[in-house]
Scaffold this motif. Structure first.
Motif, PDB file in Angstrom:
ATOM      1  N   LEU A 124      28.587  35.736  46.212  1.00 55.55           N
ATOM      2  CA  LEU A 124      29.009  34.360  46.390  1.00 55.55           C
ATOM      3  C   LEU A 124      29.726  33.774  45.175  1.00 55.55           C
ATOM      4  O   LEU A 124      30.681  33.009  45.323  1.00 55.55           O
ATOM      5  CB  LEU A 124      27.791  33.498  46.742  1.00 55.55           C
ATOM      6  N   LEU A 125      29.278  34.096  43.977  1.00 55.18           N
ATOM      7  CA  LEU A 125      29.849  33.485  42.782  1.00 55.18           C
ATOM      8  C   LEU A 125      31.275  33.994  42.551  1.00 55.18           C
ATOM      9  O   LEU A 125      31.542  35.201  42.650  1.00 55.18           O
ATOM     10  CB  LEU A 125      28.989  33.796  41.567  1.00 55.18           C
ATOM     11  N   PRO A 126      32.206  33.100  42.244  1.00 55.45           N
ATOM     12  CA  PRO A 126      33.602  33.532  42.016  1.00 55.45           C
ATOM     13  C   PRO A 126      33.727  34.607  40.947  1.00 55.45           C
ATOM     14  O   PRO A 126      34.574  35.494  41.063  1.00 55.45           O
ATOM     15  CB  PRO A 126      34.294  32.228  41.601  1.00 55.45           C
ATOM     16  N   ALA A 127      32.901  34.526  39.908  1.00 52.59           N
ATOM     17  CA  ALA A 127      32.975  35.561  38.870  1.00 52.59           C
ATOM     18  C   ALA A 127      32.627  36.925  39.438  1.00 52.59           C
ATOM     19  O   ALA A 127      33.152  37.950  38.993  1.00 52.59           O
ATOM     20  CB  ALA A 127      32.035  35.216  37.710  1.00 52.59           C
ATOM     21  N   GLY A 128      31.729  36.960  40.437  1.00 60.14           N
ATOM     22  CA  GLY A 128      31.402  38.220  41.097  1.00 60.14           C
ATOM     23  C   GLY A 128      32.610  38.786  41.814  1.00 60.14           C
ATOM     24  O   GLY A 128      32.856  39.995  41.791  1.00 60.14           O
ATOM     25  N   PHE A 129      33.376  37.907  42.449  1.00 57.40           N
ATOM     26  CA  PHE A 129      34.594  38.368  43.119  1.00 57.40           C
ATOM     27  C   PHE A 129      35.593  38.905  42.097  1.00 57.40           C
ATOM     28  O   PHE A 129      36.222  39.945  42.317  1.00 57.40           O
ATOM     29  CB  PHE A 129      35.218  37.219  43.916  1.00 57.40           C
ATOM     30  N   THR A 130      35.719  38.202  40.984  1.00 58.19           N
ATOM     31  CA  THR A 130      36.635  38.666  39.933  1.00 58.19           C
ATOM     32  C   THR A 130      36.245  40.062  39.457  1.00 58.19           C
ATOM     33  O   THR A 130      37.100  40.953  39.324  1.00 58.19           O
ATOM     34  CB  THR A 130      36.617  37.684  38.751  1.00 58.19           C
ATOM     35  N   GLN A 131      34.963  40.270  39.222  1.00 58.77           N
ATOM     36  CA  GLN A 131      34.520  41.568  38.729  1.00 58.77           C
ATOM     37  C   GLN A 131      34.672  42.645  39.799  1.00 58.77           C
ATOM     38  O   GLN A 131      35.001  43.796  39.500  1.00 58.77           O
ATOM     39  CB  GLN A 131      33.079  41.477  38.243  1.00 58.77           C
ATOM     40  N   ARG A 132      34.441  42.285  41.044  1.00 57.78           N
ATOM     41  CA  ARG A 132      34.635  43.257  42.111  1.00 57.78           C
ATOM     42  C   ARG A 132      36.110  43.636  42.243  1.00 57.78           C
ATOM     43  O   ARG A 132      36.444  44.796  42.487  1.00 57.78           O
ATOM     44  CB  ARG A 132      34.111  42.704  43.437  1.00 57.78           C
ATOM     45  N   MET A 133      36.978  42.642  42.092  1.00 53.15           N
ATOM     46  CA  MET A 133      38.401  42.940  42.142  1.00 53.15           C
ATOM     47  C   MET A 133      38.791  43.870  41.000  1.00 53.15           C
ATOM     48  O   MET A 133      39.608  44.791  41.177  1.00 53.15           O
ATOM     49  CB  MET A 133      39.221  41.649  42.073  1.00 53.15           C
ATOM     50  N   ARG A 134      38.217  43.658  39.836  1.00 53.50           N
ATOM     51  CA  ARG A 134      38.537  44.543  38.710  1.00 53.50           C
ATOM     52  C   ARG A 134      38.015  45.951  38.948  1.00 53.50           C
ATOM     53  O   ARG A 134      38.690  46.933  38.610  1.00 53.50           O
ATOM     54  CB  ARG A 134      37.980  43.954  37.418  1.00 53.50           C
ATOM     55  N   ALA A 135      36.816  46.050  39.518  1.00 55.98           N
ATOM     56  CA  ALA A 135      36.292  47.374  39.844  1.00 55.98           C
ATOM     57  C   ALA A 135      37.170  48.049  40.893  1.00 55.98           C
ATOM     58  O   ALA A 135      37.416  49.258  40.841  1.00 55.98           O
ATOM     59  CB  ALA A 135      34.853  47.254  40.357  1.00 55.98           C
ATOM     60  N   PHE A 136      37.654  47.256  41.838  1.00 56.49           N
ATOM     61  CA  PHE A 136      38.564  47.802  42.844  1.00 56.49           C
ATOM     62  C   PHE A 136      39.857  48.274  42.185  1.00 56.49           C
ATOM     63  O   PHE A 136      40.358  49.365  42.481  1.00 56.49           O
ATOM     64  CB  PHE A 136      38.862  46.745  43.907  1.00 56.49           C
ATOM     65  N   GLY A 137      40.410  47.448  41.287  1.00 55.67           N
ATOM     66  CA  GLY A 137      41.635  47.835  40.602  1.00 55.67           C
ATOM     67  C   GLY A 137      41.466  49.134  39.836  1.00 55.67           C
ATOM     68  O   GLY A 137      42.355  49.999  39.843  1.00 55.67           O
ATOM     69  N   ALA A 138      40.305  49.291  39.195  1.00 52.39           N
ATOM     70  CA  ALA A 138      40.049  50.532  38.458  1.00 52.39           C
ATOM     71  C   ALA A 138      39.977  51.720  39.406  1.00 52.39           C
ATOM     72  O   ALA A 138      40.481  52.814  39.094  1.00 52.39           O
ATOM     73  CB  ALA A 138      38.741  50.400  37.670  1.00 52.39           C
ATOM     74  N   ALA A 139      39.371  51.526  40.583  1.00 47.98           N
ATOM     75  CA  ALA A 139      39.290  52.607  41.560  1.00 47.98           C
ATOM     76  C   ALA A 139      40.674  52.977  42.084  1.00 47.98           C
ATOM     77  O   ALA A 139      40.965  54.151  42.340  1.00 47.98           O
ATOM     78  CB  ALA A 139      38.374  52.192  42.714  1.00 47.98           C
ATOM     79  N   VAL A 140      41.524  51.982  42.269  1.00 49.60           N
ATOM     80  CA  VAL A 140      42.896  52.257  42.709  1.00 49.60           C
ATOM     81  C   VAL A 140      43.621  53.102  41.677  1.00 49.60           C
ATOM     82  O   VAL A 140      44.300  54.087  42.004  1.00 49.60           O
ATOM     83  CB  VAL A 140      43.654  50.934  42.973  1.00 49.60           C
ATOM     84  N   ARG A 141      43.483  52.728  40.432  1.00 49.19           N
ATOM     85  CA  ARG A 141      44.178  53.471  39.373  1.00 49.19           C
ATOM     86  C   ARG A 141      43.696  54.925  39.336  1.00 49.19           C
ATOM     87  O   ARG A 141      44.503  55.856  39.185  1.00 49.19           O
ATOM     88  CB  ARG A 141      43.938  52.802  38.023  1.00 49.19           C
ATOM     89  N   LEU A 142      42.389  55.151  39.482  1.00 53.41           N
ATOM     90  CA  LEU A 142      41.859  56.511  39.469  1.00 53.41           C
ATOM     91  C   LEU A 142      42.369  57.328  40.650  1.00 53.41           C
ATOM     92  O   LEU A 142      42.527  58.544  40.552  1.00 53.41           O
ATOM     93  CB  LEU A 142      40.330  56.480  39.496  1.00 53.41           C
ATOM     94  N   ALA A 143      42.612  56.650  41.783  1.00 55.81           N
ATOM     95  CA  ALA A 143      43.008  57.372  42.992  1.00 55.81           C
ATOM     96  C   ALA A 143      44.491  57.678  43.067  1.00 55.81           C
ATOM     97  O   ALA A 143      44.939  58.344  43.994  1.00 55.81           O
ATOM     98  CB  ALA A 143      42.586  56.567  44.226  1.00 55.81           C
ATOM     99  N   LEU A 144      45.269  57.186  42.115  1.00 47.96           N
ATOM    100  CA  LEU A 144      46.714  57.398  42.173  1.00 47.96           C
ATOM    101  C   LEU A 144      47.052  58.864  41.934  1.00 47.96           C
ATOM    102  O   LEU A 144      46.353  59.565  41.194  1.00 47.96           O
ATOM    103  CB  LEU A 144      47.412  56.532  41.128  1.00 47.96           C
ATOM    104  N   PRO A 145      48.132  59.346  42.544  1.00 43.88           N
ATOM    105  CA  PRO A 145      48.538  60.741  42.306  1.00 43.88           C
ATOM    106  C   PRO A 145      48.946  60.949  40.855  1.00 43.88           C
ATOM    107  O   PRO A 145      49.376  60.027  40.162  1.00 43.88           O
ATOM    108  CB  PRO A 145      49.731  60.925  43.260  1.00 43.88           C
TER     109      PRO A 145
END
Length: 920
Positions: free
Chosen positions: A321-342
């Motif tokens: 619920l907390l906006p900071a949680g969303f921010t951190q989840r987005m950053r974790a998602f961004g890191a996962a995207v970078r790892l998954a790149l060819p």
């Protein structure tokens, strides 16, 4: 001898005096037997009567008070003397000639209407209750109970309600949290005598449950107004899912939080209820008016401030619920995207890394404070990762294959990368998107080059189009057969509509529920090839003329009228409306006129955006394309054909490259010198300008003219491939040889990657959508031949449930144990009984649907189900309803729909139980 008595509270004296005056007694004074102490105002005003209160420790003091009484006052004599000690002479001047006891429970009964008596349970609660009920009673008294007995629950609920300024029936967790937002009432509670506060607190724990413990603890500690933020923070420190943070870190954080509760240590149960109530309050507030929503956002910010104060900000990633949680989840998602790149060798990313990015996306989507536009961009990023995971084979062997790849696959890539190109506000996520866009761009650039080379070869060799539909063929091969079949048509030319824009517009039209998309033979979408260069003066005039030519609006109108003398062609100025009218009356009359077979209109919204807006950030739909929704509203009995004259590319910002040119055109130039990198020389009969010789860029980032928001004229597939969309109002057989369209999106757009790959591909083999060399996909449909748009006679229209639309049983057969479970269901007596009575769905289609759901652990998008079952997408709601009726034995919800309206959920254990199956 005097008797030891308790001191009387001011409210008790007032109640006794009110009762005395109500008796209309003519006596001048009343004796109240109590400790002769009085620290309140000496004079009470009750109604119109002044009453003086006088402590009388001795008979002399009582006589003196009577002697000194003012004529307009009555007296209250507080004394602990007996009647004998007071004497008959003095008692002769007081009410009833005797002293009256101040029984607290009598006063309670009086406060509740005078006709009730407290039950023994209430009395045993303690004297504090009587004092509190007397002193805190409203001026008009407490609401009387239904009977003559005042119960403990009734009395204490009203007492607590008065203290907390709540309705007695709202003494629950939600009510307590609402109270915690009101600082003045909290101060009132804090100022109560200790016994009163503890008694009311005990009641609140009784009626509101364990949640009262943390709320009241925060109030006592002076942090009551932080109760809701503390509840939100408790959701992080008492996580619902174990293992979300190290146990030691959690324990330390809880210890730091304890002072906010005055040292109270919350139990797991108390914390869980506290969290649930705080989150529920926020959800309700976010659905409220502006002021309430402002309070909710203030609470969310305060919770994050508290997290910073106790140094647990990093743990907020666990918060849904907390906006900071969303921010951190987005950053974790961004890191996962970078790892998954060819990698640098362009090897497709590992499936497990993409699966991890999908998991991070699910966490982002689950966050209740998520920014919906950022979530949608994250979805696009994952789709692009899945597209990158598909191994590339050889490029398309023909121009038709290149066009099909753009309209069925790469156009969807273009749609997704527009969002990723727009980026994210968080720099951490933005860097990942930038890297993803570069990887996508590298592959798309190869596709663009392959497309341009095919276009170059076809154009220079003057090769016949075969099944390929060209812009000058649209009227003759698409529109005229509709009219010859006795149907009227509305042709809308959306100037500048690319494949990506067409995807959005078709989706918005399909979501309305009023229109059914049609495709040739109910197969994949098709497209139109533009002439060169891809500019309006060439392609729009060619489309309306039915031959390759160049001309302006007047030439378009003249050529169109020659071909369709009884029809109407409308341009921008014709579509302008007077005040109050969404559609010009003359335009509406033409559309509604049975004598006008074809109404054609040019809508310039998309092309105009290339000059004055930002087409890369606009989601094109019936709402954002000016006039589109209104024209469709008055054209329900016409077959609607949506087409364009060319597509477009968007400005690439800092990546754009400006090349010199002898002309001021943005995306084409005369062939005055040799082509440079990213350009090709085009010659031949389909080159309508430059004396049949022009140089066109195939790289999207190149331009020659002044900077704009977008461009067209070049040889990239985004400019050359024109989407062709045909819709009819709830009639999938409106056009001979055309039928209801299947799901248009490619598999990678809809379906997450799951491990292991072998099971997934065996259970749900995807449908070919463009590139023949992709692994684990169904065979490509038969190649389009010369007669694709030579529409057959009306007698050849397929039946509403065509056998050709049913997938072969073998193609749907999943791997074990999925097929075993579904086979067992199809063979069960319960299924046989229900199938005979209620199920019009063929068994092979039921198998395809159930195998897809079981393979997805009980979940699948409706579009995926439609693809697997070979059902046109517009039929899926009816198919889903029929399958739900079939599976819901005795009304149990075996099959349901997610709140998003797009995802089916199968309760596999319940299905096994209801159909008497053995678990696999």
């Amino acid at each position: 001898m005097s008797i030891s008595r308790v001191a009387v509270r001011p409210a008790a004296v007032r109640r006794k005096v009110e009762a005395w005056l109500a008796e209309q007694d003519d006596a001048e004074a009343i004796v109240l037997l109590a400790r002769p102490e009085w620290t309140d105002d000496a004079v009470l005003t009750i109604g119109n009567t002044r009453v003086r209160v006088v402590p009388c420790p001795t008979p002399i003091a009582a006589r003196a008070a009577l002697a000194d009484r003012a004529a307009h006052e009555k007296l209250v004599l507080l004394t602990d003397l007996t009647d004998t000690e007071l004497g008959d002479g003095l008692l002769a001047h007081v009410s009833l000639q005797t002293g009256r006891s101040v029984d607290p429970w009598d006063l309670v009964g009086q406060a509740f209407g005078g006709q009730v008596r407290p039950d023994s349970t209430l009395v045993r609660t303690g004297r504090w209750v009587a004092d509190a009920l007397t002193e805190l009673a409203p001026a008009e008294g407490w609401p009387p109970p239904a009977g003559t007995i005042l119960t403990r629950d009734y009395a204490l609920r009203h007492l607590a309600g008065a203290v907390l300024a709540l309705d007695p029936d709202e003494l629950d967790g939600a009510g307590l949290l609402q109270w915690s937002t009101d600082a003045p009432t909290q101060m009132r509670f804090a100022e109560l005598p200790v016994a009163w506060a503890e008694g009311i607190a005990a009641l609140l724990v009784e009626v509101a449950g364990p949640i009262a413990v943390p709320v009241l603890a925060a109030v006592r500690a002076g942090h009551g107004t932080d109760a809701i933020p503390l509840g939100l923070l408790a959701g992080v420190l008492w996580p619902r899912s174990p293992g979300t943070a190290p146990e030691v870190e959690i324990a330390v954080a809880r210890t730091r939080l304890e002072p906010r509760f005055g040292g109270t240590r919350l139990t797991d149960h108390q914390a869980t209820l506290f969290v649930e109530a705080a989150e529920a309050w926020i959800y309700r507030a976010l659905d409220g008016d502006d002021a309430v929503r402002h309070d909710a956002h203030r609470m969310l910010r305060r919770a994050e401030d508290l997290a910073a104060e106790i140094d647990v900000t990093e743990l907020l990633v666990a918060s849904t619920l907390l906006p900071a949680g969303f921010t951190q989840r987005m950053r974790a998602f961004g890191a996962a995207v970078r790892l998954a790149l060819p990698g640098p060798t362009a090897v497709p990313p590992a499936r497990d890394l993409i699966e991890r990015a999908q998991e991070r996306l699910a966490e982002v989507e689950a966050h209740r404070s998520a920014d919906r536009s950022r979530v949608e961009t994250a979805r696009m990023a994952v789709r692009l990762l899945r597209w990158l995971a598909i191994s590339e084979g050889r490029g398309p062997a023909t121009m038709l294959a290149a066009v099909q790849r753009q309209i069925r696959d790469d156009g969807w890539v273009d749609r997704a990368r527009l969002d990723v190109f727009a980026g994210d506000v968080d720099p951490h996520v933005a860097q990942s998107y930038r890297a993803l866009h570069a990887a996508v761009d590298a592959r798309r650039s190869r596709h663009d080059r392959e497309f341009a080379e095919q276009l170059h070869d076809m154009t220079s060799a003057e090769r016949e189009p075969g099944a390929l539909l060209r812009v000058e063929d649209v009227l003759d091969r698409v529109v005229r057969p509709i009219l010859d079949n006795g149907r009227r048509s509305l042709l809308l030319l959306l100037d500048g509509m690319s494949a990506a824009a067409g995807i959005e517009i078709a989706d918005s039209l399909g979501r309305s529920g009023a229109w059914t998309e049609l495709t040739p033979d109910g197969g994949p979408r098709t497209a139109v090839l533009a002439a060169l260069p891809t500019v309006t003066v060439v392609n729009r005039c060619s489309l309306f003329s039915g031959r390759l030519t160049v001309g302006d609006r007047a030439a378009e109108l003249k050529a169109f009228t020659v071909q369709f003398p009884d029809s109407v062609l409308l341009h921008k100025s014709d579509l302008r409306t007077p005040a109050g009218l969404a559609v010009d009356p003359e335009v509406a009359a033409a559309i509604n006129d049975p004598a006008v077979p074809l109404v054609a209109a040019v809508i310039n919204t998309i092309d105009d955006a290339l000059d004055r807006s930002d087409p890369g950030t606009i989601e094109w739909s019936t709402d954002t394309v000016n006039g589109l929704r209104d024209l469709l509203a008055v054209a329900q009995d016409r077959v609607v054909v949506l087409v364009s004259d060319h597509g477009h590319v968007v400005d690439r910002g800092s990546e754009a490259v400006l090349l010199s040119s002898d002309s001021s055109e943005n995306r084409w130039r005369p062939a005055t010198d040799a082509p440079r990198d990213g350009e090709l020389l085009f010659t031949g009969g389909r080159v309508a300008l430059g004396d049949g010789r022009v140089i066109l860029p195939w790289r999207e980032e190149l331009r020659y003219g002044p900077r704009k928001a977008g461009y067209h004229g070049g040889a990239s597939p985004a400019e050359v491939v024109i989407p062709l969309l045909v819709f009819a109002a709830q009639d999938e057989h409106a056009v001979p040889g055309w039928a209801g369209a299947p799901v248009s999106s490619p598999d990678w757009w809809r379906e997450p990657i799951r491990q292991p790959a072998s099971e997934e591909t065996a259970v749900s083999p995807p449908v070919e959508v463009g590139v023949a060399s992709r692994p684990a996909r169904r065979p490509r449909p038969p190649a389009q031949d010369e007669g694709l748009f030579d529409l057959p006679s009306p007698t050849s229209v397929a039946s509403p449930v065509s056998a050709a639309l049913l997938p072969p049983v073998a193609s749907s057969a999943p791997a074990e144990p999925t097929s075993a479970l579904v086979d067992a269901l199809l063979a069960s007596p319960v299924y046989a009984d229900r199938r005979d009575a209620r199920a019009p769905i063929p068994d092979e289609r039921v198998a395809a649907l159930l195998c897809t759901l079981v393979a997805g652990n009980g979940r699948a998008a409706l579009e995926t189900l439609a693809t697997r079952a070979g059902v046109p997408v517009h039929r899926m709601p009816g198919m889903f309803a029929a399958l739900r009726r079939l599976l819901q034995v005795e009304g149990y919800p075996v099959l349901s729909l997610d709140p998003d309206g797009r995802t089916a959920k199968l309760d596999i254990p319940l299905m096994i139980e209801q159909f008497g199956l053995e678990p696999m």
